[in-house]
Design a protein around this motif. Structure first.
Motif, mmCIF file in Angstrom:
data_model
loop_
_atom_site.group_PDB
_atom_site.id
_atom_site.type_symbol
_atom_site.label_atom_id
_atom_site.label_comp_id
_atom_site.label_asym_id
_atom_site.label_seq_id
_atom_site.Cartn_x
_atom_site.Cartn_y
_atom_site.Cartn_z
ATOM 1 N N ALA A 153 -2.304 8.430 -18.397
ATOM 2 C CA ALA A 153 -1.389 7.572 -17.634
ATOM 3 C C ALA A 153 -1.646 7.635 -16.129
ATOM 4 C CB ALA A 153 0.055 7.961 -17.929
ATOM 5 N N PHE A 154 -2.164 8.756 -15.623
ATOM 6 C CA PHE A 154 -2.365 8.904 -14.177
ATOM 7 C C PHE A 154 -3.506 8.047 -13.633
ATOM 8 C CE2 PHE A 154 0.526 12.397 -14.597
ATOM 9 C CZ PHE A 154 1.104 12.509 -13.338
ATOM 10 N N PHE A 155 -4.346 7.496 -14.514
ATOM 11 C CA PHE A 155 -5.406 6.617 -14.033
ATOM 12 C C PHE A 155 -4.842 5.300 -13.497
ATOM 13 C CE2 PHE A 155 -7.927 9.623 -16.297
ATOM 14 C CZ PHE A 155 -9.210 9.555 -15.745
ATOM 15 N N ILE A 156 -3.679 4.904 -13.968
ATOM 16 C CA ILE A 156 -3.088 3.627 -13.531
ATOM 17 C C ILE A 156 -2.668 3.679 -12.054
ATOM 18 C CG2 ILE A 156 -1.260 1.940 -13.943
ATOM 19 C CD1 ILE A 156 -3.449 2.122 -16.123
ATOM 20 N N PRO A 157 -1.815 4.625 -11.616
ATOM 21 C CA PRO A 157 -1.466 4.663 -10.188
ATOM 22 C C PRO A 157 -2.663 4.929 -9.290
ATOM 23 C CG PRO A 157 -0.641 6.622 -11.328
ATOM 24 C CD PRO A 157 -1.089 5.660 -12.384
ATOM 25 N N ALA A 158 -3.625 5.729 -9.763
ATOM 26 C CA ALA A 158 -4.808 6.020 -8.941
ATOM 27 C C ALA A 158 -5.611 4.758 -8.663
ATOM 28 C CB ALA A 158 -5.680 7.056 -9.646
ATOM 29 N N LEU A 159 -5.781 3.913 -9.682
ATOM 30 C CA LEU A 159 -6.542 2.676 -9.529
ATOM 31 C C LEU A 159 -5.868 1.730 -8.537
ATOM 32 C CD1 LEU A 159 -8.803 0.736 -10.365
ATOM 33 C CD2 LEU A 159 -7.361 0.005 -12.285
ATOM 34 N N PHE A 160 -4.561 1.544 -8.688
ATOM 35 C CA PHE A 160 -3.853 0.619 -7.793
ATOM 36 C C PHE A 160 -3.810 1.146 -6.358
ATOM 37 C CE2 PHE A 160 -2.407 -1.259 -11.761
ATOM 38 C CZ PHE A 160 -2.419 -2.604 -11.441
ATOM 39 N N SER A 167 0.839 -1.205 0.000
ATOM 40 C CA SER A 167 0.000 0.000 0.000
ATOM 41 C C SER A 167 0.871 1.252 0.000
ATOM 42 C CB SER A 167 -0.948 0.004 1.199
ATOM 43 O OG SER A 167 -0.234 -0.044 2.422
ATOM 44 N N PHE A 168 1.963 1.236 0.755
ATOM 45 C CA PHE A 168 2.877 2.382 0.765
ATOM 46 C C PHE A 168 3.567 2.531 -0.594
ATOM 47 C CE2 PHE A 168 7.149 4.094 2.416
ATOM 48 C CZ PHE A 168 6.721 5.408 2.308
ATOM 49 N N PHE A 169 3.894 1.415 -1.221
ATOM 50 C CA PHE A 169 4.489 1.421 -2.561
ATOM 51 C C PHE A 169 3.560 2.132 -3.545
ATOM 52 C CE2 PHE A 169 4.878 -0.410 -6.787
ATOM 53 C CZ PHE A 169 6.240 -0.482 -7.015
ATOM 54 N N CYS A 170 2.285 1.790 -3.506
ATOM 55 C CA CYS A 170 1.313 2.405 -4.422
ATOM 56 C C CYS A 170 1.213 3.911 -4.194
ATOM 57 C CB CYS A 170 -0.060 1.756 -4.245
ATOM 58 S SG CYS A 170 -0.151 0.044 -4.818
ATOM 59 N N THR A 199 8.274 4.229 -10.243
ATOM 60 C CA THR A 199 7.472 5.193 -11.015
ATOM 61 C C THR A 199 8.289 5.861 -12.111
ATOM 62 O OG1 THR A 199 5.801 6.927 -10.761
ATOM 63 C CG2 THR A 199 7.873 7.268 -9.591
ATOM 64 N N GLN A 200 9.627 5.935 -11.905
ATOM 65 C CA GLN A 200 10.490 6.505 -12.948
ATOM 66 C C GLN A 200 10.515 5.614 -14.190
ATOM 67 O OE1 GLN A 200 11.909 9.434 -12.420
ATOM 68 N NE2 GLN A 200 11.901 9.677 -10.206
ATOM 69 N N LEU A 201 10.244 4.322 -13.990
ATOM 70 C CA LEU A 201 10.167 3.375 -15.108
ATOM 71 C C LEU A 201 8.740 3.210 -15.612
ATOM 72 C CD1 LEU A 201 12.489 0.532 -13.738
ATOM 73 C CD2 LEU A 201 13.070 2.215 -15.491
ATOM 74 N N ILE A 202 7.808 3.122 -14.660
ATOM 75 C CA ILE A 202 6.418 2.805 -15.001
ATOM 76 C C ILE A 202 5.759 3.915 -15.815
ATOM 77 C CG2 ILE A 202 4.116 2.431 -14.038
ATOM 78 C CD1 ILE A 202 5.512 1.052 -11.631
ATOM 79 N N MET A 203 5.852 5.157 -15.333
ATOM 80 C CA MET A 203 5.087 6.226 -15.980
ATOM 81 C C MET A 203 5.548 6.537 -17.410
ATOM 82 S SD MET A 203 2.682 6.721 -13.931
ATOM 83 C CE MET A 203 1.882 8.181 -14.604
#
Length: 499
Positions: free
Chosen positions: A203-210, A47-50, A178-182
């Motif tokens: 692209a910001f919908f992905i981190p928000a969902l997780f 959860s902290f990772f997300c 996040t430097q790789l993912i985004m």
């Protein structure tokens, strides 16, 4: 008598891991998901990772975002400061919430409250709106406090540094991931057919969902303490219901918490600063492609896979031989070396040398973070959450101050700012020498002759009326389990007197 003892034994809770008198696990089994100890570990770090991914999702996309929103260097600097300043008071509030309501409810509530800000980043249209969404998203970084509180509540003093180090380190991996993912997500959306200025928004919908999914997992699968959740234990009388004013007072009047808040500002605070500036730094200075700059920047954050956990493991290992004094010494040495390598990072001019020094510097700074939370659980038992919040908040304050001074606008070049930041690390690490526990000593002094027991220290947080009500029983058990912090030499010298 035999029947009674058999009944009590049958009613005792059963755990997959060996436990101490508080039912905290005395072993840390990384690849186990056993409830409640190891399940809490995995829920806390994921959860902290997300939240970390969400908070720094904008950093690797800044070259695109700044062109789309016409951001100046000052606008970018202000947004970076906003992303870490929001969590300053949130972390202190989170610590208090953990003390009063438990880490599970406190953590999940904050994650769900900040998720909308991540979604809203997709509609940012100006420097002000971009600053605001980064500010409110940054509140989610306060979940670090609930992570450390949760681990300190689940794992015994023998392995608490390891549990805190691994959970915090793996959570902080989000800053590198996040430097790789985004950039990758953004590139995939472009390949599907979207234009670049639209792709970064989607692209910001992905981190928000997780982030939202992690909150539901914490709520439904987690447990506050080895014996159950706060609310249930308080109703049954198995856990004291403490008062906010007294918990808060005991925390803020313990000077050790303030020193750790300052020093944490120049290990974790520096890490946050690097997460915000390093991709743009390599992109501009060495003329790298966006994706390449993201990979280089990720090498810093991804070092958390082993560096921060190593700090917790080292802290526990040193304590077995040298006790609390060993924990303090190794923290000071490692963090000071981090400052030295930070100075070097600002002085080197080649790309290859900069990457090597960046990685070495990151390892030392992140290891110091793990070492810090090898000390934090012992500062106060009653106000553990407040002390954790103070320390965690100090990390964000350090990031805000550093970015305000060195990385806002054009007063300093980024190279000069990084060098000066290294000098600040060295200077702000010196106060560790002032931390002194009367029962264990400090870096230069041994234990006090007046207060030489763990019971004296931890029971001093309760007054006589509270003791009469039995509210101090948890502190009494904790004090007994803390005798490992004496170190081997101290143990042998005091074993007779304890008997």
């Amino acid at each position: 008598m035999e029947v009674e003892s058999a009944t009590v034994e049958s009613q005792a809770p059963k755990f997959s891991l060996p436990v101490d008198s508080e039912h905290k696990a005395t072993e840390f089994r990384l690849f186990s998901v056993a409830a409640p100890h190891m399940r809490a570990f995995h829920l806390s770090w994921t959860s902290f990772f997300c939240c970390f991914v969400s908070s720094f999702a904008a950093a690797p996309l800044l070259p695109i975002i700044r062109d789309n929103l016409n951001l100046t260097a000052t606008d970018i600097g202000n947004a970076g400061i906003a992303s870490v300043s929001g969590a300053v008071f949130a972390r202190l509030a989170m610590g208090t919430a953990c003390d009063l309501f438990g880490p599970r409810l406190a953590s999940a509530s904050l994650i769900l409250l900040t998720a909308p800000a991540v979604y809203l980043t997709s509609i940012a249209s100006s420097a002000l709106s971009f600053l605001l969404v980064r500010f409110f998203t940054g509140f989610s970084l306060a979940t670090f406090v609930s992570t450390q509180f949760w681990m300190s509540s689940m794992f015994s003093t023998r392995v608490v540094g390891t549990a805190n180090g691994v959970s915090g380190g793996w959570g902080n991996l989000g800053g590198g991931a996040t430097q790789l993912i985004m950039p990758l997500v953004c590139a995939l959306i472009v390949d599907i057919g979207a234009v670049q200025f639209t792709a970064w928004r989607i692209a910001f919908f992905i981190p928000a969902l997780f982030q939202m999914l992690s909150a539901f997992a914490v709520l439904t699968l987690g447990q506050d303490l080895p014996d159950g959740n706060f609310k249930k234990l308080q109703k049954s009388g198995d856990k004291e219901t403490d008062k906010f004013s007294k918990v808060f007072y005991r925390g803020i009047t313990n000077y050790r918490g303030w020193i750790l808040a300052l020093t944490y500002g120049y290990c974790f605070g520096v890490e946050l600063t690097i997460d915000n500036i390093i991709a743009e730094y390599f992109y501009d200075r060495f003329n790298l492609k966006l994706h390449t700059a993201g990979i280089v920047a990720a090498s810093s954050g991804l070092a958390n896979l082993f560096s921060r956990p190593a700090g917790g493991i080292i802290s526990d290992a040193v304590a077995k031989r040298f006790g609390m004094r060993g924990r303090l010494w190794v923290l000071w040495v490692v963090q000071t070396l981090g400052g030295v390598f930070c100075i070097i990072l600002g002085r080197v001019n080649s790309l290859s040398a900069s990457i090597v020094v960046l990685i070495v510097f990151s390892v030392f700074v992140q290891t110091a973070c793990g070492l810090t939370f090898g000390v934090v659980p012992f500062v106060s038992r009653r106000s553990l959450g407040v002390i954790s919040g103070m320390t965690g908040g100090g990390g964000n304050v350090g990031a805000v101050i550093t970015q305000l001074i060195f990385f806002r606008g054009s007063k300093y070049s980024k190279q000069a700012g990084i060098t000066l930041m290294g000098i600040m690390i060295i200077c702000c690490t010196l106060p560790i020498m002032l931390i002194y526990f009367p029962q264990w000593g400090g870096m230069f002094c041994g234990p006090s002759q007046k207060i030489s027991s763990e019971e004296d220290y931890y029971l001093s947080e309760w007054n006589s009326q509270e003791k009469e009500k039995g509210l101090h029983q948890g502190s009494l058990k904790f004090a007994e389990n803390c005798r490992t912090e004496r170190g081997r030499g101290f143990n042998s010298a005091t074993a007779i007197s304890d008997k």
